[in-house]
Design a protein around this motif. Structure first.
Motif, PDB file in Angstrom:
ATOM      1  N   CYS A  14       0.823  -1.208   0.000  1.00 10.94           N
ATOM      2  CA  CYS A  14       0.000   0.000   0.000  1.00 10.94           C
ATOM      3  C   CYS A  14       0.860   1.262   0.000  1.00 10.94           C
ATOM      4  O   CYS A  14       1.983   1.276   0.495  1.00 10.94           O
ATOM      5  N   SER A  58      -5.918   0.232  -0.106  1.00  7.61           N
ATOM      6  CA  SER A  58      -5.437  -1.058  -0.582  1.00  7.61           C
ATOM      7  C   SER A  58      -4.639  -0.878  -1.860  1.00  7.61           C
ATOM      8  O   SER A  58      -5.002  -0.096  -2.740  1.00  7.61           O
ATOM      9  N   LYS A 110      -1.675  -5.296   5.444  1.00  5.89           N
ATOM     10  CA  LYS A 110      -1.432  -4.128   4.596  1.00  5.89           C
ATOM     11  C   LYS A 110      -0.056  -3.569   4.945  1.00  5.89           C
ATOM     12  O   LYS A 110       0.181  -3.123   6.070  1.00  5.89           O
TER      13      LYS A 110
END
Length: 313
Positions: free
Chosen positions: A124, A133, A211
């Motif tokens: 990300c 995202s 992430k």
């Protein structure tokens, strides 16, 4: 006192800008059976205040501080304070999907032989608050899903990708001796190699649960230091042709990382040349990735930064 299933270990050094969102991603987990241990590693900004705010909001958050000792020592200290059956590591600038811990719990309940696990990572952009995202992801191979790793699998390329992705039983971690506190780079791969060598089964989960923040500065952009650290670690496990194979692929990894962070094309081309010189066939393995890397090295200056981050993650 209730013993939680998970102890989430967050090492924090000058992480004032990102820590609150990181902790929030833990507190929003669908599986609530966890404690959070945040260890301040001698920060000089407002990190400790952010930690204390998190501790006041939720009783599951524990806050400790130490003089600066490096990320490996900080993780080890957090693990020594943990009470959970499993340790789940999370860096202070990354975030988890809400079903991260629930998914790992299900795997370990269904496969008692697995002592550690990891999932897929989405890369990300480095933005404040909740991270958008990305469009590129790490892979979880069939061997990883089966827990059938060998030393080469974890030395040549890190299958876990980031420590924020790693969950391990506390007993297996303590038995291994934890992270090597003399290493500043490749400490996660070095731990994986020792675990695999000890026969610990590490299972991969083919789902995106982490992430990963792609920062253009910090430890992960000091490429020559990364190379030196990786060489220190890898030479303890591989030699001869095997080490040449591994080094060629590591140069490819550095070239891609340099492209993603906007490093000079001169440095990117240097990694491509050095990788091919180390072992041409190994550098050109995963052919589409290799060709894209070479094209990026000689035409990367014309590729917009947003596209570089997506293509070369």
């Amino acid at each position: 006192m209730h013993t939680p299933t998970f102890s989430v270990i967050i090492p924090a050094y000058n992480a004032e800008a990102t820590l609150a969102a990181t902790v929030e991603s833990v507190l929003n987990q669908s599986d609530p059976d966890f404690e959070v241990v945040i260890v301040d590693d001698g920060s000089t900004d407002g990190t400790l205040c952010a930690m204390l705010d998190a501790g006041c909001r939720d009783m599951r958050v524990r806050v400790v501080s130490q003089p600066n000792a490096g990320v490996s020592a900080t993780r080890n200290y957090g693990a020594s304070l943990a009470r959970g059956k499993f340790l789940a590591f999370l860096d202070a600038d990354d975030q988890w999907k809400p079903n991260k811990l629930e998914t790992h719990r299900r795997l370990h309940e269904s496969d008692k032989s697995a002592q550690a696990s990891f999932a897929k990572v989405v890369f990300c952009a480095d933005k404040p608050g909740s991270m958008p995202s990305g469009r590129s992801f790490s892979e979880v191979s069939l061997a990883s899903q089966l827990g059938a790793h060998c030393i080469n699998d974890v030395v040549v390329e890190n299958p876990v990708c980031t420590t924020s992705n790693f969950v391990i039983s506390r007993s297996a971690f303590l038995k291994s001796g934890g992270f090597d506190e003399t290493l500043r780079y490749a400490e996660d791969q070095e731990l994986l190699a020792r675990l695999v060598n000890q026969g610990v089964i590490i299972r991969g989960i083919d789902r995106i649960l982490v992430k990963y923040r792609m920062s253009e500065d910090g430890l992960s952009s000091n490429f020559e230091a990364m190379l030196d650290g990786w060489r220190r670690f890898s030479s303890a496990w591989l030699s001869g042709e095997d080490l040449a194979h591994a080094e060629a692929q590591y140069f490819r990894y550095l070239a891609r990382r340099a492209l993603r962070t906007g490093a000079s094309t001169r440095s990117v081309r240097s990694y491509v040349r050095r990788g091919i010189a180390a072992h041409r066939a190994s550098f050109m393995s995963a052919r589409s990735r290799s060709i894209l890397t070479i094209c990026g090295a000689y035409g990367g200056g014309m590729i917009p930064a947003s596209m570089r981050r997506a293509v070369f993650a």
